[in-house]
Design an enzyme around this catalytic site. Structure first.
Site, PDB file in Angstrom:
ATOM      1  N   ASP A 173       0.864  -1.177   0.000  1.00 39.08           N
ATOM      2  CA  ASP A 173       0.000   0.000   0.000  1.00 39.08           C
ATOM      3  C   ASP A 173       0.901   1.227   0.000  1.00 39.08           C
ATOM      4  O   ASP A 173       1.579   1.501   0.988  1.00 39.08           O
ATOM      5  CB  ASP A 173      -0.908   0.014   1.237  1.00 39.08           C
ATOM      6  CG  ASP A 173      -1.952   1.128   1.186  1.00 39.08           C
ATOM      7  OD1 ASP A 173      -1.676   2.173   0.564  1.00 39.08           O
ATOM      8  OD2 ASP A 173      -3.034   0.955   1.776  1.00 39.08           O
ATOM      9  N   ASP A 258     -16.315 -11.971  -4.042  1.00 30.40           N
ATOM     10  CA  ASP A 258     -17.603 -11.385  -3.672  1.00 30.40           C
ATOM     11  C   ASP A 258     -18.008 -10.283  -4.654  1.00 30.40           C
ATOM     12  O   ASP A 258     -19.141  -9.820  -4.629  1.00 30.40           O
ATOM     13  CB  ASP A 258     -17.509 -10.801  -2.253  1.00 30.40           C
ATOM     14  CG  ASP A 258     -18.832 -10.278  -1.739  1.00 30.40           C
ATOM     15  OD1 ASP A 258     -19.832 -10.998  -1.870  1.00 30.40           O
ATOM     16  OD2 ASP A 258     -18.859  -9.138  -1.214  1.00 30.40           O
ATOM     17  N   GLU A 263     -21.821  -6.489 -12.582  1.00 26.37           N
ATOM     18  CA  GLU A 263     -22.787  -6.941 -11.590  1.00 26.37           C
ATOM     19  C   GLU A 263     -24.166  -6.400 -11.935  1.00 26.37           C
ATOM     20  O   GLU A 263     -24.267  -5.272 -12.437  1.00 26.37           O
ATOM     21  CB  GLU A 263     -22.352  -6.468 -10.192  1.00 26.37           C
ATOM     22  CG  GLU A 263     -21.049  -7.079  -9.722  1.00 26.37           C
ATOM     23  CD  GLU A 263     -20.697  -6.670  -8.285  1.00 26.37           C
ATOM     24  OE1 GLU A 263     -21.510  -5.975  -7.633  1.00 26.37           O
ATOM     25  OE2 GLU A 263     -19.601  -7.027  -7.818  1.00 26.37           O
ATOM     26  N   HIS A 281     -21.862 -10.133  -3.805  1.00 31.37           N
ATOM     27  CA  HIS A 281     -21.534  -8.814  -3.225  1.00 31.37           C
ATOM     28  C   HIS A 281     -22.158  -8.677  -1.828  1.00 31.37           C
ATOM     29  O   HIS A 281     -22.931  -7.760  -1.543  1.00 31.37           O
ATOM     30  CB  HIS A 281     -22.000  -7.676  -4.129  1.00 31.37           C
ATOM     31  CG  HIS A 281     -21.166  -6.431  -3.978  1.00 31.37           C
ATOM     32  ND1 HIS A 281     -20.811  -5.641  -5.035  1.00 31.37           N
ATOM     33  CD2 HIS A 281     -20.612  -5.847  -2.888  1.00 31.37           C
ATOM     34  CE1 HIS A 281     -20.071  -4.618  -4.609  1.00 31.37           C
ATOM     35  NE2 HIS A 281     -19.948  -4.731  -3.301  1.00 31.37           N
TER      36      HIS A 281
END
Length: 528
Positions: A173, A258, A263, A281
């Site tokens: 990160d 997920d 979608e 999701h």
């Protein structure tokens, strides 16, 4: 009249009650967000809009939202809001990044266990009357290395849970500090090292141009053989076709997803792959999370519309409800200084320097800078506010610099604004007096004291006898009444500045008469 809020998605009744308790007029129409045409018809009636994922706040909707001041998304993702269009129109876009963080983190951990032990397939097999004990050989989590791609709020919760499971955690990160990594008990690494070392990889980063397909075909090929990949963040972070190939070849031992590029995912290249676990999701789908984000978004929208507090905004500096009253007079001062300088600037602006000295330097200067930019750009562009001004300045390559320092001069606190153009620089400084009113205290290095009224005249002239008398006579003959008159000069006989508040607009022909006076260098009517 109370601000009016539209809730166009399914939200908790408790959230509706918060709006009512805070004194707002609220319309709860949970199915309206699915009807784009109807939403476009009515959106112009509302000051606030509370949504979840079903409402698509497109550029077309925003164009019709003439009253709208704030959009609040109950949840983290704002893919369904055209943020640039909202920003350009001066509409704040808020989300609730913390209300479902624990729920999403727990789902990632649950998905990791599910794919490691092949629980969904084993469940289906067992309930199908089979007893395939040898078929579902899993792997332990303990002592394995978990690689986090993204270690923000959700990622850090996953890290804490994984450490509790006796995993070793490494994280990629760019925004993770070494100190924060140490506090979490994890190791910060580059992406290549994470791919080389991780037994499990879980993604917790937003979808941006930089993170799209961060696990590309090439990146997946560099991951260690037998890796497991979990994505409960955003579809598009992983190249789905490349992952399917890696699952088929066995290079990736399993995946748990997920979220998907498209979608709802009725069809997907991943479906049917070996050792694949999928959910629709569900990352934020717990009763606790749904309630939390609904209550949060109601509080945030109410705070902004009723008291000016800005929380979790994606396109404006945050202003807490507590600091809003203290900040308000300085926001007014900052905008007046910007407007003063903007109205006097006639060539392209290359840079803006804002100096905060004394107590104001410890305040929320990001908000004050946004107010300065609003004042500077409004005379040039119109329809500018604290939301749109910073992005408009960036679009025009205007370099903005902030300087902070403790009290040095006679004033306990003040703001100095300097505008840089291709021809010159111009500065103006101001402060807040004890009565809470803004005052100009210096213009172009010349000390003076002036309040800014709705109609002002700014005049530069040579400091010679007779000027004020002639000036006053011209205004008197034109029937223009002088409300206040402030003077300053750099030295006797040198350059002088006058700031005059007048009762109404000064006719153009009167301005021309003032410009024609022998000692006058510049006359500029100003409005505030």
């Amino acid at each position: 009249m109370a601000p009016k809020v539209l809730i166009s998605d399914k939200l908790s009744p408790a959230a509706v009650q918060i709006f009512k308790d805070r004194g707002l007029d609220v319309d709860f129409l949970p199915d309206l967000g699915k009807d784009k045409e109807k939403l476009a018809e009515v959106i112009g009636q509302y000051d606030g809009l509370a949504i979840r994922s079903a409402t698509k706040v497109t550029e077309k909707i925003i164009a019709r939202a003439d009253r709208l001041k704030v959009i609040g998304r109950a949840g983290i993702g704002v893919d369904n809001v055209d943020i640039p269009a909202a920003t350009a129109k001066g509409i704040i876009v808020m989300n609730t990044p913390f209300g479902n963080a624990i729920t999403t983190a727990e789902h990632a951990i649950a998905m990791m266990f599910s794919v490691a032990r092949q629980i969904p397939a084993a469940d289906a097999s067992t309930q199908g009357g089979k007893w395939e004990k040898s078929k579902f050989m899993g792997v332990e989590i303990t002592a394995k290395t978990l690689g986090l791609i993204g270690c923000g709020n959700i990622g850090s919760i996953v890290a804490e849970r994984a450490i509790g499971l006796r995993m070793k955690v490494v994280a990629y990160d760019p925004f993770l500090s070494a100190e924060r990594a140490r506090d979490l008990g994890i190791e910060k690494v580059e992406l290549d090292e994470l791919l080389r070392r991780a037994d499990f990889i879980t993604l917790h980063t937003p979808l941006t141009d930089k993170t799209r397909n961060i696990l590309s075909e090439e990146a997946i090929s560099r991951a260690r053989k037998g890796v497991y990949i979990i994505n409960c963040a955003r579809g598009g972070l992983v190249d789905e076709a490349a992952l399917r190939a890696a699952l088929d070849s066995g290079h990736v031992a399993g995946a748990a997803f997920d979220v998907f590029v498209d979608e709802p995912a009725k069809e997907n290249v991943l479906f049917g792959a070996p050792n694949l676990v999928c959910t629709p999701h569900l990352g934020a789908a717990t009763q606790e999370a749904q309630e939390n984000v609904a209550l949060q978004v109601a509080e945030q929208i109410s705070d902004y519309l009723m008291s000016g507090g800005v929380t979790n905004a994606l396109n404006m500096p945050s202003i807490s409800s507590e600091e809003a009253p203290k900040l308000t007079p300085f926001v007014r001062l900052a905008e007046q200084l910007g407007s003063f300088a903007g109205q006097l600037t006639e060539t392209a602006i290359s840079g803006i320097r804002i100096e905060y000295e004394g107590h104001v330097a410890e305040m929320n200067t990001k908000a004050l800078t946004a107010a300065v930019l609003t004042g500077v750009l409004t005379p040039l562009l119109q329809s500018v506010n604290m939301v749109s001004a910073p992005s408009l300045a960036r679009e025009r390559d205007i370099h903005v610099e902030e300087v902070h320092r403790s009290q040095q001069g006679a004033y306990e606190t003040y703001i100095r604004l300097t505008i840089l153009t291709e021809r010159q620089s111009r500065s103006v400084a101001g402060t807040i007096f004890a009565d809470g009113t803004p005052r100009i205290i210096q213009v172009k290095g010349i000390d003076m004291e002036a309040a800014l009224g709705p109609h002002m005249l700014y005049i530069t002239n040579e400091d010679k006898p007779g000027f004020i008398g002639k000036f006053g006579s011209i205004l008197g003959d034109a029937g223009v009444n002088i409300a206040t008159f402030s003077l300053g000069r750099n030295e006797p006989g040198g350059d002088a500045i006058a700031l005059i508040e007048v009762d109404g607009e000064v006719p153009a022909e009167t301005v021309e008469q003032l410009v024609a006076l022998p000692l006058v260098k510049q006359v500029k009517p100003l409005k505030f």
